[in-house]
Write an enzyme that holds these catalytic residues in place. Structure first.
Site, PDB file in Angstrom:
ATOM      1  N   GLN A 204      -5.332 -40.489 -54.254  1.00  0.00           N
ATOM      2  CA  GLN A 204      -4.933 -40.670 -52.844  1.00  0.00           C
ATOM      3  C   GLN A 204      -3.987 -39.553 -52.363  1.00  0.00           C
ATOM      4  OE1 GLN A 204      -3.044 -44.461 -52.444  1.00  0.00           O
ATOM      5  NE2 GLN A 204      -3.202 -44.499 -50.211  1.00  0.00           N
ATOM      6  N   PHE A 205      -2.964 -39.270 -53.163  1.00  0.00           N
ATOM      7  CA  PHE A 205      -1.971 -38.251 -52.792  1.00  0.00           C
ATOM      8  C   PHE A 205      -2.620 -36.871 -52.705  1.00  0.00           C
ATOM      9  CE2 PHE A 205       1.670 -35.476 -54.428  1.00  0.00           C
ATOM     10  CZ  PHE A 205       2.365 -35.456 -53.219  1.00  0.00           C
TER      11      PHE A 205
ATOM     12  N   ASP B 164     -11.212 -31.841 -60.925  1.00  0.00           N
ATOM     13  CA  ASP B 164     -10.145 -32.803 -60.650  1.00  0.00           C
ATOM     14  C   ASP B 164      -8.975 -31.967 -60.118  1.00  0.00           C
ATOM     15  OD1 ASP B 164      -8.331 -34.854 -60.568  1.00  0.00           O
ATOM     16  OD2 ASP B 164      -8.432 -35.341 -62.701  1.00  0.00           O
TER      17      ASP B 164
ATOM     18  N   SER C  71      -5.807 -29.509 -70.572  1.00  0.00           N
ATOM     19  CA  SER C  71      -4.702 -29.519 -71.534  1.00  0.00           C
ATOM     20  C   SER C  71      -5.134 -30.121 -72.868  1.00  0.00           C
ATOM     21  CB  SER C  71      -3.530 -30.376 -71.041  1.00  0.00           C
ATOM     22  OG  SER C  71      -3.529 -30.581 -69.683  1.00  0.00           O
TER      23      SER C  71
ATOM     24  N   ILE D 153      -3.660 -53.496 -63.437  1.00  0.00           N
ATOM     25  CA  ILE D 153      -2.953 -53.943 -64.645  1.00  0.00           C
ATOM     26  C   ILE D 153      -1.505 -53.490 -64.530  1.00  0.00           C
ATOM     27  CG2 ILE D 153      -2.843 -53.680 -67.162  1.00  0.00           C
ATOM     28  CD1 ILE D 153      -5.921 -53.046 -67.006  1.00  0.00           C
TER      29      ILE D 153
ATOM     30  N   THR E 113       3.389 -34.802 -70.848  1.00  0.00           N
ATOM     31  CA  THR E 113       4.640 -34.439 -70.165  1.00  0.00           C
ATOM     32  C   THR E 113       5.075 -35.498 -69.157  1.00  0.00           C
ATOM     33  OG1 THR E 113       3.447 -33.287 -68.418  1.00  0.00           O
ATOM     34  CG2 THR E 113       4.019 -32.008 -70.371  1.00  0.00           C
TER      35      THR E 113
ATOM     36  N   THR F 215      -5.760 -41.514 -68.020  1.00  0.00           N
ATOM     37  CA  THR F 215      -6.833 -42.286 -67.386  1.00  0.00           C
ATOM     38  C   THR F 215      -7.532 -41.516 -66.257  1.00  0.00           C
ATOM     39  OG1 THR F 215      -5.037 -43.372 -66.199  1.00  0.00           O
ATOM     40  CG2 THR F 215      -6.080 -44.613 -67.960  1.00  0.00           C
ATOM     41  N   GLY F 216      -6.787 -40.655 -65.560  1.00  0.00           N
ATOM     42  CA  GLY F 216      -7.418 -39.833 -64.513  1.00  0.00           C
ATOM     43  C   GLY F 216      -8.404 -38.849 -65.134  1.00  0.00           C
ATOM     44  N   ASP F 217      -7.989 -38.216 -66.209  1.00  0.00           N
ATOM     45  CA  ASP F 217      -8.851 -37.246 -66.898  1.00  0.00           C
ATOM     46  C   ASP F 217     -10.081 -37.935 -67.485  1.00  0.00           C
ATOM     47  OD1 ASP F 217      -6.910 -35.295 -66.354  1.00  0.00           O
ATOM     48  OD2 ASP F 217      -5.798 -35.834 -68.156  1.00  0.00           O
TER      49      ASP F 217
HETATM   50  P1  ATP Z   1      -5.615 -37.800 -61.225  1.00  0.00           P
HETATM   51  O1  ATP Z   1      -5.479 -37.844 -62.703  1.00  0.00           O
HETATM   52  O2  ATP Z   1      -6.638 -36.859 -60.755  1.00  0.00           O
HETATM   53  O3  ATP Z   1      -4.284 -37.636 -60.564  1.00  0.00           O
HETATM   54  P2  ATP Z   1      -5.655 -40.649 -60.615  1.00  0.00           P
HETATM   55  O4  ATP Z   1      -4.260 -40.655 -60.114  1.00  0.00           O
HETATM   56  O5  ATP Z   1      -6.662 -41.401 -59.809  1.00  0.00           O
HETATM   57  O6  ATP Z   1      -6.269 -39.227 -60.805  1.00  0.00           O
HETATM   58  P3  ATP Z   1      -5.161 -42.732 -62.471  1.00  0.00           P
HETATM   59  O7  ATP Z   1      -4.072 -43.204 -61.588  1.00  0.00           O
HETATM   60  O8  ATP Z   1      -4.947 -42.650 -63.922  1.00  0.00           O
HETATM   61  O9  ATP Z   1      -5.659 -41.284 -62.073  1.00  0.00           O
HETATM   62  O10 ATP Z   1      -6.422 -43.666 -62.163  1.00  0.00           O
HETATM   63  C1  ATP Z   1      -7.709 -43.386 -62.658  1.00  0.00           C
HETATM   64  C2  ATP Z   1      -8.434 -44.654 -63.022  1.00  0.00           C
HETATM   65  O11 ATP Z   1      -7.777 -45.277 -64.108  1.00  0.00           O
HETATM   66  C3  ATP Z   1      -8.522 -45.705 -61.932  1.00  0.00           C
HETATM   67  O12 ATP Z   1      -9.707 -45.556 -61.178  1.00  0.00           O
HETATM   68  C4  ATP Z   1      -8.561 -47.006 -62.737  1.00  0.00           C
HETATM   69  O13 ATP Z   1      -9.894 -47.273 -63.116  1.00  0.00           O
HETATM   70  C5  ATP Z   1      -7.792 -46.681 -63.983  1.00  0.00           C
HETATM   71  N1  ATP Z   1      -6.395 -47.138 -63.950  1.00  0.00           N
HETATM   72  C6  ATP Z   1      -5.272 -46.369 -64.085  1.00  0.00           C
HETATM   73  N2  ATP Z   1      -4.162 -47.115 -64.050  1.00  0.00           N
HETATM   74  C7  ATP Z   1      -4.562 -48.399 -63.901  1.00  0.00           C
HETATM   75  C8  ATP Z   1      -3.881 -49.660 -63.791  1.00  0.00           C
HETATM   76  N3  ATP Z   1      -2.555 -49.767 -63.852  1.00  0.00           N
HETATM   77  N4  ATP Z   1      -4.632 -50.777 -63.641  1.00  0.00           N
HETATM   78  C9  ATP Z   1      -5.962 -50.706 -63.582  1.00  0.00           C
HETATM   79  N5  ATP Z   1      -6.662 -49.564 -63.672  1.00  0.00           N
HETATM   80  C10 ATP Z   1      -5.988 -48.414 -63.829  1.00  0.00           C
HETATM   81  N1  PLP Z   2      -2.155 -33.062 -68.999  1.00  0.00           N
HETATM   82  C1  PLP Z   2      -0.910 -33.240 -69.461  1.00  0.00           C
HETATM   83  C2  PLP Z   2      -0.301 -32.186 -70.347  1.00  0.00           C
HETATM   84  C3  PLP Z   2      -0.194 -34.391 -69.143  1.00  0.00           C
HETATM   85  O1  PLP Z   2       1.055 -34.538 -69.588  1.00  0.00           O
HETATM   86  C4  PLP Z   2      -0.817 -35.376 -68.318  1.00  0.00           C
HETATM   87  C5  PLP Z   2      -0.113 -36.611 -67.957  1.00  0.00           C
HETATM   88  O2  PLP Z   2       0.963 -36.908 -68.400  1.00  0.00           O
HETATM   89  C6  PLP Z   2      -2.111 -35.146 -67.861  1.00  0.00           C
HETATM   90  C7  PLP Z   2      -2.746 -33.972 -68.225  1.00  0.00           C
HETATM   91  C8  PLP Z   2      -2.863 -36.047 -66.940  1.00  0.00           C
HETATM   92  O3  PLP Z   2      -2.964 -37.365 -67.231  1.00  0.00           O
HETATM   93  P1  PLP Z   2      -3.760 -38.355 -66.243  1.00  0.00           P
HETATM   94  O4  PLP Z   2      -5.182 -38.355 -66.668  1.00  0.00           O
HETATM   95  O5  PLP Z   2      -3.076 -39.668 -66.431  1.00  0.00           O
HETATM   96  O6  PLP Z   2      -3.640 -37.872 -64.838  1.00  0.00           O
HETATM   97 NA    NA Z   3      -8.413 -38.074 -59.985  1.00  0.00          NA
HETATM   98 MG    MG Z   4      -3.534 -37.650 -63.091  1.00  0.00          MG
END
Ligand code: ATP
Ligand code: PLP
Ligand code: NA
Ligand code: MG
Ligand code: MG
Length: 299
Positions: free
Chosen positions: A149-150, A115, A12, A216, A47, A223-225
């Protein structure tokens, strides 16, 4: 093997803020990659929780394929890596599978980092039909998979409530295809963990580890991306140590999140009450030269 590469990143785009390609392209460039982004959507803002509305455009599978044909006509399809994130429809995901085949016909060594974005914390945010397409067609062709995890639970049908469950699920995913699996976040026994698993050879069991992440009290988007992009980047530099790659990725993330929270506080916001945009540009030194603060523990 070279220490840089050329990445096709299908994710995105948001005009404002940092998710998808906005949180993956700049860090990969900082790590020395050429990055060619294809924007699967273009939205005003993300979003997720935090903004009441969003607007914009969505690319369909045919439009994606059009771009690939344009690249092919000009012999521009040589990539070392393909990176994909959020994908919103079966037809787009099917086209991504065609892209994998096409890129591997040009470069059989193409690394596909996937991902498998399905949802988070018990909530699905893609159509249900995507789950079986990921299971049956995408997981088998991925080199590295970075579910949360989910998503692991949805892909394997296993519940993850202990570290052992996480490791078992990684084994299940390895037997379906990917040599590298990283559960990017899992809440287990009140602790936030990243769990990694690297199946180096067919015969031997995978090397597995965990990294405990200080949680935190705030919610971040992107942060996932960013995590997946950094895992791609550091895995290219350390192909034989997923542990090292994950330590560097998590340590960069933690430095960036700390800066993000501090900056919001300084501006008078309470970081625990709304979703925060990550301070990506301001954290470029932490991305280029991370100090390892989060160490992996082997199983
Ligand atoms: P996806 O985007 O594939 O669904 P995800 O759910 O693992 O992945 P996040 O929940 O954003 O993505 O977590 C990714 C990383 O971001 C974690 O490994 C951690 O390092 C960091 N992170 C995200 N949220 C926090 C938080 N509240 N406190 C500390 N670290 C965080
Ligand atoms: N792409 C779009 C358009 C989004 O709105 C989001 C999260 O709100 C994401 C990707 C993924 O974000 P994240 O890296 O936190 O999983
Ligand atoms: Na992930
Ligand atoms: Mg995500
Ligand atoms: Mg999450």
């Amino acid at each position: 093997p070279s220490d840089t590469g050329r990445v096709l990143s299908i994710q995105s785009h948001t005009v404002q803020g940092y998710v998808g390609n906005k949180s993956a392209v700049f860090p990969l460039q900082l790590l020395g990659f050429d990055v060619d982004p294809i924007n699967s959507v273009q939205f005003s803002n993300h979003t997720g929780t935090g903004y009441p509305t969003f607007r914009g455009q969505v690319l369909d599978g045919k439009q994606l394929w059009d771009l690939i044909e344009g690249l092919e006509e000009n012999q521009l399809l040589h990539y070392t890596h393909l990176l994909t994130g959020y994908i919103g429809s079966v037809s787009f995901l099917d086209t991504v599978l065609q892209v994998v085949d096409k890129l591997r016909s040009v470069n059989p060594d193409l690394v596909y980092v996937c991902d498998p974005v399905l949802g988070d914390e018990g909530k699905l945010y893609v159509p249900q039909e995507l789950i079986s397409v990921y299971q049956q067609k995408v997981v088998p062709v991925a080199s590295m998979l970075t579910p949360n995890q989910f998503e692991v639970e949805l892909l394997t049908g296993l519940r993850i409530t202990s570290e052992q469950d996480g490791l078992t699920a990684c084994n299940t995913l390895h037997s379906a295809g990917p040599r590298k699996v990283v559960i990017t976040s899992a809440l287990i026994g009140g602790k936030l963990l990243l769990i990694g698993s690297h199946k180096k050879t067919q015969e031997q069991p995978p090397e597995q580890f965990k990294i405990e992440i200080p949680k935190i009290p705030a919610y971040f988007a992107g942060t996932g991306d960013l995590t997946t992009a950094l895992l791609l980047g550091w895995s290219n530099k350390y192909p034989d140590s997923l542990e090292t790659a994950a330590e560097l990725a998590v340590s960069s993330l933690q430095a960036l999140l700390k800066r993000t929270v501090e900056d919001y506080k300084r501006a008078g916001f309470d970081p625990s009450t709304s979703s925060l945009e990550i301070r990506l540009i301001q954290s470029q030194d932490d991305i280029r030269n991370p100090v390892v603060t989060c160490k992996a523990v082997k199983f």
